[in-house]
Scaffold this motif. Structure first.
Motif, PDB file in Angstrom:
ATOM      1  N   VAL A 142       0.637  -1.411  -0.128  1.00 60.77           N
ATOM      2  CA  VAL A 142       0.469  -0.092  -0.034  1.00 60.77           C
ATOM      3  C   VAL A 142       0.930   0.954   0.124  1.00 60.77           C
ATOM      4  CG1 VAL A 142      -1.528   1.259   0.921  1.00 60.77           C
ATOM      5  CG2 VAL A 142      -1.785  -1.062   1.327  1.00 60.77           C
ATOM      6  N   SER A 143       0.753   2.315  -1.306  1.00 66.88           N
ATOM      7  CA  SER A 143       1.569   3.372  -1.007  1.00 66.88           C
ATOM      8  C   SER A 143       0.910   4.441  -1.007  1.00 66.88           C
ATOM      9  CB  SER A 143       2.339   3.151  -2.082  1.00 66.88           C
ATOM     10  OG  SER A 143       1.685   3.100  -4.059  1.00 66.88           O
ATOM     11  N   VAL A 144       1.434   5.807  -0.760  1.00 57.90           N
ATOM     12  CA  VAL A 144       0.160   6.867  -0.348  1.00 57.90           C
ATOM     13  C   VAL A 144       0.836   8.184  -1.235  1.00 57.90           C
ATOM     14  CG1 VAL A 144       1.193   7.256   1.806  1.00 57.90           C
ATOM     15  CG2 VAL A 144      -0.492   8.409   0.680  1.00 57.90           C
ATOM     16  N   THR A 145       0.800   8.323  -2.762  1.00 61.03           N
ATOM     17  CA  THR A 145       1.886   9.671  -2.990  1.00 61.03           C
ATOM     18  C   THR A 145       1.762  11.064  -3.085  1.00 61.03           C
ATOM     19  OG1 THR A 145       2.856   7.518  -3.902  1.00 61.03           O
ATOM     20  CG2 THR A 145       2.980  10.131  -5.263  1.00 61.03           C
ATOM     21  N   LEU A 146       2.551  11.613  -2.903  1.00 60.66           N
ATOM     22  CA  LEU A 146       2.324  13.502  -2.999  1.00 60.66           C
ATOM     23  C   LEU A 146       2.826  14.294  -3.945  1.00 60.66           C
ATOM     24  CD1 LEU A 146       0.990  15.307  -0.836  1.00 60.66           C
ATOM     25  CD2 LEU A 146       2.301  15.889   0.650  1.00 60.66           C
ATOM     26  N   ARG A 147       1.987  14.636  -4.193  1.00 59.41           N
ATOM     27  CA  ARG A 147       2.736  15.784  -5.417  1.00 59.41           C
ATOM     28  C   ARG A 147       1.971  16.862  -5.269  1.00 59.41           C
ATOM     29  NH1 ARG A 147       1.382  10.932  -8.373  1.00 59.41           N
ATOM     30  NH2 ARG A 147      -0.449  12.603  -9.736  1.00 59.41           N
ATOM     31  N   GLU A 148       2.392  17.983  -5.160  1.00 57.88           N
ATOM     32  CA  GLU A 148       2.334  19.156  -4.989  1.00 57.88           C
ATOM     33  C   GLU A 148       3.221  20.444  -6.173  1.00 57.88           C
ATOM     34  OE1 GLU A 148       2.600  22.565  -1.657  1.00 57.88           O
ATOM     35  OE2 GLU A 148       3.570  20.900  -0.829  1.00 57.88           O
ATOM     36  N   THR A 149       1.380  20.992  -6.344  1.00 59.08           N
ATOM     37  CA  THR A 149       1.963  22.535  -7.302  1.00 59.08           C
ATOM     38  C   THR A 149       1.908  23.261  -7.152  1.00 59.08           C
ATOM     39  OG1 THR A 149       0.484  21.649  -8.625  1.00 59.08           O
ATOM     40  CG2 THR A 149       1.951  20.985  -9.277  1.00 59.08           C
ATOM     41  N   SER A 150       1.765  24.619  -7.656  1.00 58.86           N
ATOM     42  CA  SER A 150       1.422  25.631  -7.272  1.00 58.86           C
ATOM     43  C   SER A 150      -0.434  25.575  -6.614  1.00 58.86           C
ATOM     44  CB  SER A 150       1.533  27.090  -8.146  1.00 58.86           C
ATOM     45  OG  SER A 150       1.829  26.803  -9.386  1.00 58.86           O
ATOM     46  N   HIS A 154      -2.241  22.852  -7.202  1.00 58.85           N
ATOM     47  CA  HIS A 154      -3.234  21.235  -6.264  1.00 58.85           C
ATOM     48  C   HIS A 154      -1.897  20.648  -5.598  1.00 58.85           C
ATOM     49  CE1 HIS A 154      -5.273  21.860 -10.193  1.00 58.85           C
ATOM     50  NE2 HIS A 154      -6.681  21.498  -9.151  1.00 58.85           N
ATOM     51  N   VAL A 155      -3.013  19.627  -4.738  1.00 66.15           N
ATOM     52  CA  VAL A 155      -1.968  18.803  -3.972  1.00 66.15           C
ATOM     53  C   VAL A 155      -2.733  17.544  -4.067  1.00 66.15           C
ATOM     54  CG1 VAL A 155      -1.233  18.420  -1.461  1.00 66.15           C
ATOM     55  CG2 VAL A 155      -1.402  20.672  -1.829  1.00 66.15           C
ATOM     56  N   THR A 156      -1.470  16.972  -4.416  1.00 72.56           N
ATOM     57  CA  THR A 156      -2.487  15.359  -4.847  1.00 72.56           C
ATOM     58  C   THR A 156      -2.018  14.260  -4.203  1.00 72.56           C
ATOM     59  OG1 THR A 156      -2.940  16.363  -7.451  1.00 72.56           O
ATOM     60  CG2 THR A 156      -3.347  14.229  -7.189  1.00 72.56           C
ATOM     61  N   PHE A 157      -2.736  13.626  -3.547  1.00 70.08           N
ATOM     62  CA  PHE A 157      -2.733  12.019  -3.158  1.00 70.08           C
ATOM     63  C   PHE A 157      -2.755  10.979  -3.335  1.00 70.08           C
ATOM     64  CE2 PHE A 157      -3.049  15.825   0.427  1.00 70.08           C
ATOM     65  CZ  PHE A 157      -2.077  15.825   1.597  1.00 70.08           C
ATOM     66  N   THR A 158      -2.066  10.284  -4.544  1.00 67.24           N
ATOM     67  CA  THR A 158      -2.677   9.334  -4.338  1.00 67.24           C
ATOM     68  C   THR A 158      -2.410   7.405  -4.207  1.00 67.24           C
ATOM     69  OG1 THR A 158      -1.296  10.083  -6.629  1.00 67.24           O
ATOM     70  CG2 THR A 158      -1.667   7.454  -7.446  1.00 67.24           C
ATOM     71  N   LEU A 192      -6.580  18.330  -3.912  1.00 69.83           N
ATOM     72  CA  LEU A 192      -6.655  20.022  -2.868  1.00 69.83           C
ATOM     73  C   LEU A 192      -6.578  20.520  -3.792  1.00 69.83           C
ATOM     74  CD1 LEU A 192      -6.624  18.480   0.469  1.00 69.83           C
ATOM     75  CD2 LEU A 192      -8.055  18.286  -0.550  1.00 69.83           C
ATOM     76  N   PRO A 193      -6.929  21.579  -3.591  1.00 71.67           N
ATOM     77  CA  PRO A 193      -6.383  23.033  -4.408  1.00 71.67           C
ATOM     78  C   PRO A 193      -4.870  23.686  -3.574  1.00 71.67           C
ATOM     79  CG  PRO A 193      -8.378  24.038  -3.691  1.00 71.67           C
ATOM     80  CD  PRO A 193      -8.790  22.278  -3.099  1.00 71.67           C
ATOM     81  N   GLY A 194      -3.687  24.148  -4.257  1.00 70.82           N
ATOM     82  CA  GLY A 194      -2.327  24.529  -3.921  1.00 70.82           C
ATOM     83  C   GLY A 194      -2.994  25.491  -2.574  1.00 70.82           C
ATOM     84  N   ALA A 195      -1.084  25.882  -2.149  1.00 73.81           N
ATOM     85  CA  ALA A 195      -1.540  27.218  -1.227  1.00 73.81           C
ATOM     86  C   ALA A 195      -0.705  27.237  -1.077  1.00 73.81           C
ATOM     87  CB  ALA A 195      -2.694  26.893  -0.181  1.00 73.81           C
ATOM     88  N   ALA A 196       0.535  27.694  -2.160  1.00 75.09           N
ATOM     89  CA  ALA A 196       1.671  28.190  -1.969  1.00 75.09           C
ATOM     90  C   ALA A 196       1.938  29.623  -1.151  1.00 75.09           C
ATOM     91  CB  ALA A 196       2.348  27.708  -3.151  1.00 75.09           C
ATOM     92  N   LEU A 197       2.575  29.585  -0.424  1.00 79.88           N
ATOM     93  CA  LEU A 197       3.485  30.639   0.221  1.00 79.88           C
ATOM     94  C   LEU A 197       4.077  31.617  -0.696  1.00 79.88           C
ATOM     95  CD1 LEU A 197       3.035  29.959   3.843  1.00 79.88           C
ATOM     96  CD2 LEU A 197       1.360  31.269   2.741  1.00 79.88           C
TER      97      LEU A 197
END
Length: 463
Positions: free
Chosen positions: A354-362, A364-368, A438-443
């Motif tokens: 079982v794997s959970v992958t986190l990818r983040e852009t300006s 979106h934040v995506t958990f797979t 999820l919507p991204g929230a880059a500071l």
């Protein structure tokens, strides 16, 4: 994030009740006009034919009486306007004829036994009268007027069969549009009813007709549904409340016992208690409804979320960059991801991946979440996210609650099949795949996106 407007479903014109009614009226009109028109035309033509025959007989009788009364000689022939006559002797020879038939005088009678003849390319109906010793009077009356009348009647019937159904369809469509306007408005309002909110009744028309009765019955049904939902939520909430306190005590006691003794059975019982605790949380979420959940926004490190998930579900493989920051409700997001991971662990089994992958852009934040289990049942499709629908033997609430949490965050949750990704070692392949975005929230220097998230948080309804 703004929500997409609710679109009211429209019925295709060929499937609409108005179209079917107009079509039925058109077919009925066509059949009635055809049957009635054909019957009227047949009766009219018979009467015209009888009148023509009467006119022919009257003309023959008057000519015979005039001939015998005046005692005309054989060299003269009675006649009249539009009438053909000949006098035939006992030997069958023409003694006298009207000017149009003068070529037959002295010759054998050419129309013996014929009820209809062609004279100057015009059909004519014939009859005979006896002239005593003078022979036989033959009279023919042209049928051109009768033929014209038949043609006019037939054209009128065809025109009625073509024009009247078309007009009937247009009129039926317009009348049906007006008559069914209230029903269409009621259908639009019913489409816009949100089952997660308090059910609103449909407005009733002023006229107490069948539509009024239908909408009144629907209103009574809506009220019964709302009352039933309220009772179900109340009962479910009471059950969850009664289970919550004992489970909390049981969970704490088992955790302490597991720490002191390390008995495998105690550890297993503690895990079962954790499972029951999350199930009660899902039940509480179902009882409250999506719109009654209130998010508490925090800007947390992704590593904190990873630590929570690692403690809640065993044997996870974390892939991607977990060093960033996430704007979310930590408790709710943990609940959503825990539900996805618990289902994945249940499907993959103790020895599965079982794997959970986190990818983040300006943006979106995506958990797979991927597992190496048998995958999703093909017959479920989107129903996998409905309450109490399960493909892995669970309660069927986890995925429904996870999607609700994703939507409240302004994101999405989708399901599919796990596939290998180049350059991403450690990811499970072969089973189900759930993607929570999820919507991204880059500071940075521009905090516009965080401001939008705060505005969305303030816009969320308060229970």
């Amino acid at each position: 994030m703004s929500r997409a407007p609710l679109r009211t479903a429209r019925v295709a014109w060929r499937h609409s009740l108005r179209f079917r009614l107009a079509l039925v009226y058109t077919l009925v009109a066509f059949a009635l006009i055809g049957v009635i028109g054909l019957g009227v035309m047949t009766l009219l033509l018979r009467q015209m034919d009888a009148q023509f025959q009467t006119r022919l007989n009257e003309r023959a009788d008057s000519l015979a009486e005039a001939f015998l009364g005046r005692g005309q000689s054989l060299g003269k022939s009675p006649g009249g306007t539009g009438v053909y006559t000949m006098i035939v002797d006992e030997d069958g020879r023409v003694l006298a004829a009207t000017p149009a038939l003068r070529q037959y005088e002295g010759a054998p009678f050419p129309f013996e036994g014929q009820g209809t003849v062609q004279i100057a390319e015009v059909p004519a109906r014939t009859t005979t009268r006896t002239l005593g010793d003078f022979g036989t009077l033959w009279v023919a009356l042209p049928e051109d007027a009768l033929i014209d009348a038949r043609r006019i009647a037939l054209n009128a019937l065809l025109l009625a069969l073509l024009v009247t159904p078309l007009l009937m369809f247009v009129v039926g469509w317009l009348v049906g549009r007006r008559a069914l306007a209230g029903l269409g408005e009621a259908a639009d309002l019913a489409d816009r009813i949100d089952p997660t909110r308090s059910l609103a009744t449909l407005p009733l028309p002023a006229r107490e007709d069948e539509l009024h009765r239908l909408l009144a019955a629907l209103n009574r049904l809506l009220l019964r549904i709302e009352a039933g939902q309220a009772r179900e939520k109340q009962l479910l909430g009471q059950i969850v409340h009664e289970l919550g306190a004992p489970l909390t005590v049981l969970k704490a006691s088992l955790a302490r016992a597991a720490e002191r003794g390390g008995d495998p059975e105690v550890v297993r019982a503690a895990l079962v208690a954790d499972e029951l605790t999350f199930t009660t949380q899902d039940l509480m979420q179902l009882a409250r409804g999506q719109l009654e959940m209130r998010l508490v926004w925090h800007f947390i490190p992704a590593a904190t979320l990873r630590g929570r998930l690692d403690r809640l579900v065993s044997g996870l493989t974390f892939v991607g960059d977990w060093d960033g920051m996430i704007l979310c409700d930590p408790d709710r997001l943990t609940q959503a991801l825990r539900n996805l991971l618990a289902n994945a662990r249940r499907a993959a089994g103790p020895g599965g991946q079982v794997s959970v992958t986190l990818r983040e852009t300006s943006e979106h934040v995506t958990f797979t979440v991927r597992d190496s289990g048998p995958g999703l049942p093909a017959d479920l499709g989107e129903r996998i996210f409905d309450p109490f629908v399960s493909g892995s033997g669970s309660s069927g609430l986890g995925l429904s609650v996870a999607r609700q949490i994703a939507v409240l965050h302004g994101g999405t949750l989708t399901a599919g099949s796990a596939r290998a990704q180049e350059g991403r070692p450690g990811e499970a392949v072969g089973g189900a795949q759930f993607t929570l975005t999820l919507p991204g929230a880059a500071l940075g220097d521009d905090e516009e996106e965080v401001g939008e998230a705060e505005e969305e948080r303030e816009a969320l309804p308060v229970p």
